[in-house]
Enzyme design. Structure first.
Site, PDB file in Angstrom:
ATOM      1  N   GLU A  33       0.835  -1.208   0.000  1.00 61.01           N
ATOM      2  CA  GLU A  33       0.000   0.000   0.000  1.00 61.01           C
ATOM      3  C   GLU A  33       0.867   1.254   0.000  1.00 61.01           C
ATOM      4  OE1 GLU A  33      -3.646  -0.156   2.745  1.00 61.01           O
ATOM      5  OE2 GLU A  33      -2.490  -1.947   3.252  1.00 61.01           O
ATOM      6  N   TYR A  34       1.944   1.173   0.790  1.00 62.92           N
ATOM      7  CA  TYR A  34       2.867   2.312   0.864  1.00 62.92           C
ATOM      8  C   TYR A  34       3.432   2.609  -0.524  1.00 62.92           C
ATOM      9  CZ  TYR A  34       6.848   5.179   2.331  1.00 62.92           C
ATOM     10  OH  TYR A  34       7.753   6.199   2.473  1.00 62.92           O
ATOM     11  N   ASP A  35       3.876   1.555  -1.207  1.00 60.39           N
ATOM     12  CA  ASP A  35       4.454   1.729  -2.544  1.00 60.39           C
ATOM     13  C   ASP A  35       3.454   2.350  -3.508  1.00 60.39           C
ATOM     14  OD1 ASP A  35       6.775   0.694  -1.620  1.00 60.39           O
ATOM     15  OD2 ASP A  35       6.490  -1.313  -2.490  1.00 60.39           O
ATOM     16  N   SER A  79      31.403  18.918  24.125  1.00 64.49           N
ATOM     17  CA  SER A  79      31.562  17.470  24.243  1.00 64.49           C
ATOM     18  C   SER A  79      31.251  17.068  25.676  1.00 64.49           C
ATOM     19  CB  SER A  79      32.968  17.053  23.821  1.00 64.49           C
ATOM     20  OG  SER A  79      33.916  17.653  24.676  1.00 64.49           O
ATOM     21  N   GLU A 119      21.192   7.793  29.860  1.00 65.69           N
ATOM     22  CA  GLU A 119      20.870   7.448  28.469  1.00 65.69           C
ATOM     23  C   GLU A 119      22.057   6.707  27.868  1.00 65.69           C
ATOM     24  OE1 GLU A 119      20.618  11.246  26.622  1.00 65.69           O
ATOM     25  OE2 GLU A 119      18.746  11.787  27.609  1.00 65.69           O
ATOM     26  N   LYS A 121      25.109   6.145  25.489  1.00 64.17           N
ATOM     27  CA  LYS A 121      26.032   6.981  24.727  1.00 64.17           C
ATOM     28  C   LYS A 121      26.211   6.266  23.394  1.00 64.17           C
ATOM     29  CE  LYS A 121      30.606   9.049  24.995  1.00 64.17           C
ATOM     30  NZ  LYS A 121      31.053   8.585  23.672  1.00 64.17           N
ATOM     31  N   ASP A 123      27.359   5.275  19.622  1.00 64.30           N
ATOM     32  CA  ASP A 123      28.657   5.252  18.962  1.00 64.30           C
ATOM     33  C   ASP A 123      28.454   5.347  17.450  1.00 64.30           C
ATOM     34  OD1 ASP A 123      31.343   5.146  18.766  1.00 64.30           O
ATOM     35  OD2 ASP A 123      31.547   3.012  19.203  1.00 64.30           O
ATOM     36  N   ARG A 142      29.111  17.555  13.659  1.00 58.70           N
ATOM     37  CA  ARG A 142      29.524  18.355  14.800  1.00 58.70           C
ATOM     38  C   ARG A 142      30.789  19.160  14.475  1.00 58.70           C
ATOM     39  NH1 ARG A 142      33.079  18.040  18.827  1.00 58.70           N
ATOM     40  NH2 ARG A 142      32.558  19.135  20.733  1.00 58.70           N
ATOM     41  N   GLU A 176      22.479  11.443  17.247  1.00 60.88           N
ATOM     42  CA  GLU A 176      23.542  10.590  16.741  1.00 60.88           C
ATOM     43  C   GLU A 176      22.985   9.713  15.628  1.00 60.88           C
ATOM     44  OE1 GLU A 176      26.416  11.011  18.443  1.00 60.88           O
ATOM     45  OE2 GLU A 176      27.683   9.284  17.942  1.00 60.88           O
ATOM     46  N   TYR A 224      18.776  13.605  21.429  1.00 64.25           N
ATOM     47  CA  TYR A 224      18.874  13.675  22.890  1.00 64.25           C
ATOM     48  C   TYR A 224      19.142  15.076  23.438  1.00 64.25           C
ATOM     49  CZ  TYR A 224      23.638  13.133  21.162  1.00 64.25           C
ATOM     50  OH  TYR A 224      24.788  13.279  20.445  1.00 64.25           O
ATOM     51  N   LYS A 311      32.255   5.593  30.141  1.00 55.81           N
ATOM     52  CA  LYS A 311      32.584   4.740  28.988  1.00 55.81           C
ATOM     53  C   LYS A 311      32.862   3.310  29.419  1.00 55.81           C
ATOM     54  CE  LYS A 311      34.413   6.057  25.272  1.00 55.81           C
ATOM     55  NZ  LYS A 311      35.293   6.466  24.184  1.00 55.81           N
ATOM     56  N   CYS A 404      52.473 -26.690   0.254  1.00 53.47           N
ATOM     57  CA  CYS A 404      52.049 -26.970   1.626  1.00 53.47           C
ATOM     58  C   CYS A 404      53.210 -26.699   2.585  1.00 53.47           C
ATOM     59  CB  CYS A 404      51.600 -28.419   1.750  1.00 53.47           C
ATOM     60  SG  CYS A 404      51.229 -28.877   3.464  1.00 53.47           S
ATOM     61  N   CYS A 407      54.236 -30.391   4.109  1.00 52.61           N
ATOM     62  CA  CYS A 407      54.734 -31.534   3.345  1.00 52.61           C
ATOM     63  C   CYS A 407      55.314 -31.119   1.997  1.00 52.61           C
ATOM     64  CB  CYS A 407      53.632 -32.571   3.134  1.00 52.61           C
ATOM     65  SG  CYS A 407      52.349 -32.029   2.002  1.00 52.61           S
ATOM     66  N   CYS A 420      45.632 -28.957   0.378  1.00 53.26           N
ATOM     67  CA  CYS A 420      46.819 -29.795   0.207  1.00 53.26           C
ATOM     68  C   CYS A 420      46.324 -31.192  -0.182  1.00 53.26           C
ATOM     69  CB  CYS A 420      47.642 -29.862   1.493  1.00 53.26           C
ATOM     70  SG  CYS A 420      48.924 -31.142   1.417  1.00 53.26           S
ATOM     71  N   CYS A 426      50.776 -36.027   4.613  1.00 58.53           N
ATOM     72  CA  CYS A 426      50.872 -34.670   5.152  1.00 58.53           C
ATOM     73  C   CYS A 426      50.538 -34.736   6.640  1.00 58.53           C
ATOM     74  CB  CYS A 426      49.909 -33.742   4.403  1.00 58.53           C
ATOM     75  SG  CYS A 426      49.975 -32.040   4.982  1.00 58.53           S
TER      76      CYS A 426
HETATM   77 ZN   LIG Z   1      50.489 -30.985   3.112  1.00 58.77          ZN
END
Ligand SMILES: [Zn+2]
Length: 463
Positions: A33-35, A79, A119, A121, A123, A142, A176, A224, A311, A404, A407, A420, A426
């Site tokens: 419907e959105y489309d 900051s 809250e 933090k 990243d 920023r 953020e 925030y 942190k 190898c 061997c 190998c 081996c």
């Molecule tokens: Zn080997």
């Protein structure tokens, strides 16, 4: 109805649907419907040539910019003062209380007992939105806090950010931008370009002049703070409610606490909880709730005195890749293993990391001597996410072995792995097969370890 009016109606309708879908996470209609609504809008715009700047058809990305313009923030973005131990938190709380008591001694209007809002933090990349007359007029990074880069076109691809809000006064709103971890996984599955981590992926998306790429990363953003406003909030809580009411996404986690003990209890909870959420966080921000107390405490020229960031220990570390050794498995698969400069990982020393195969090395652009990101993954050998700097000097290419290492047989390139073919003599292959043969699910020979088998093979030539 007039076609222009219909366009205006459709834009309003789509904005409302976006708000329910992206911000409230409660879709009102099916994607189909959105489309349909979206297609009708696009068709009408094509027919009439009436295309509003803030039309959803204009904000899905696609614009390629020449360069970033400077943007001067109206209010300097400060900051956060940081704490990494409970003692540092306690010292901060003591200082806040001292400043409050001092004010109360000299003034008739007394400040209340301190309350704090905790809250996440986030990243990601800090964004500063400017709304005026209810419209999003600018978005910027920023930068140094005074001047950032304008990233309006990029930010308009974030569908949870409304173009229009109810409030008409001039506002700067800080938040953020983040790439959800589920989106990072999806992206890496669908694209050649491999994104190393969600933080770099979000920052890279917003600082990309090709907004089509920004749109592809499906960023989200949490808000925030309101650095610039003429509104009279009495508390942080009220300010958060206001943001929510304007249709901006605020993170559902924010908790009111009253003292160090309650703060520490919450920190313990969040340290576990943050591993389960779909976005990267590296700590918690603790703010004094009362706005008047905030004003009284004020700011240094770097950060507010009324808030602090606690942190957590990082989940991702950087170290140097010293060399790559090739191991041969039971079926002859030759796989690389990275030897690292030892790094302390929350108590354990880590000196090895996984590289899945040679293609993995190429895709991650890892070289001998590269500074790399590694990620802790629940007690198993950490995984290499990628290199810190692709153009780092003094690094050496990791050679794909042709023989190898055990061997000397000529190796064969399989679909994904190098093999190998010498399954007869081996040594690591024989050892792994012998171990498999004696293991619990096969012959179940108790007390026969890998070491003992190796010794038996070495000394008695067992095969
Ligand atoms: Zn080997």
């Amino acid at each position: 109805m007039d076609k222009r009016e219909r366009i205006d109606k459709l834009i309003e309708k789509i904005e409302n649907l976006n708000y329910h879908y992206y911000t409230l996470d409660e879709p009102l209609v099916s994607d189909g419907e959105y489309d349909q609504i979206y297609d009708e809008l696009r068709q009408l715009e094509e027919e009439t040539g009436y295309v509003r700047d803030d039309s959803p058809t204009q904000i899905v990305g696609g614009e390629i910019l020449d360069k970033f313009e400077k943007h001067f923030h109206i209010t300097k973005l400060l900051s956060q003062n940081k704490a990494q131990t409970h003692e540092e938190l306690e010292a901060w709380i003591d200082r806040c209380n001292r400043l409050r008591d001092e004010y109360n001694r000299n003034h008739d209007d007394k400040l209340a007992e301190l309350e704090y809002i905790m809250e996440y933090k986030f990243d990601g990349l800090t964004v500063n939105l400017t709304y005026n007359n209810g419209l999003l007029v600018n978005a910027a990074t920023r930068g140094n806090g005074t001047v950032g880069e304008e990233i309006s076109a990029q930010v308009r691809t974030i569908r949870s950010i409304p173009n229009k809000i109810k409030e008409e006064s001039l506002l700067e709103i800080q938040g953020e931008a983040l790439m959800p971890l589920s989106e990072l996984t999806r992206y890496n599955e669908e694209n050649e370009l491999q994104l190393k981590n969600a933080r770099n992926a979000a920052a890279g998306a917003l600082r990309n002049l090709d907004t089509k790429e920004t749109a592809k990363r499906n960023l989200t953003a949490y808000f925030y703070a309101i650095p610039t406003n003429d509104l009279d909030f009495s508390s942080e809580e009220e300010m958060l409610e206001f943001l929510k009411d304007q249709g901006l996404l605020i993170h559902p986690y924010h908790k009111k606490v009253h003292n160090l003990q309650e703060i520490i209890k919450e920190l313990d909870f969040i340290e576990e909880e943050r591993k389960r959420i779909d976005i990267l966080t590296d700590g918690v921000v603790i703010k004094i709730n009362d706005k008047q107390t905030q004003e009284v405490l004020g700011s240094t020229n770097k950060f507010p005195r009324w808030s602090i960031a606690y942190k957590f220990e990082a989940e991702e570390y950087t170290t140097t890749l010293k060399e790559v050794v090739w191991n041969v498995g039971r079926s002859g698969k030759v796989t690389p293993s990275a030897i690292l400069d030892p790094v302390e990982f929350s108590g354990a020393t880590v000196s090895r990391a996984t590289l899945n195969n040679y293609d993995d090395i190429i895709r991650k652009k890892v070289r001998i001597g590269s500074k790399i990101f590694i990620r802790r993954s629940n007690d198993v050998i950490p995984e290499i996410l990628g290199v810190v700097d692709e153009n780092q000097e003094g690094t050496k290419e990791i050679e794909k072995p042709s023989k190898c290492p055990y061997c000397g047989s000529e190796l064969i390139q399989g679909n994904v792995h190098i093999i190998c073919p010498n399954s007869i003599s081996c040594k690591p292959q024989l050892l792994a097969r012998m171990e498999h043969f004696t293991s619990r699910n096969a012959m179940d020979i108790e007390g026969l370890s890998e070491k003992t088998i190796a010794q038996l093979m070495e000394e008695l030539d067992i095969n």
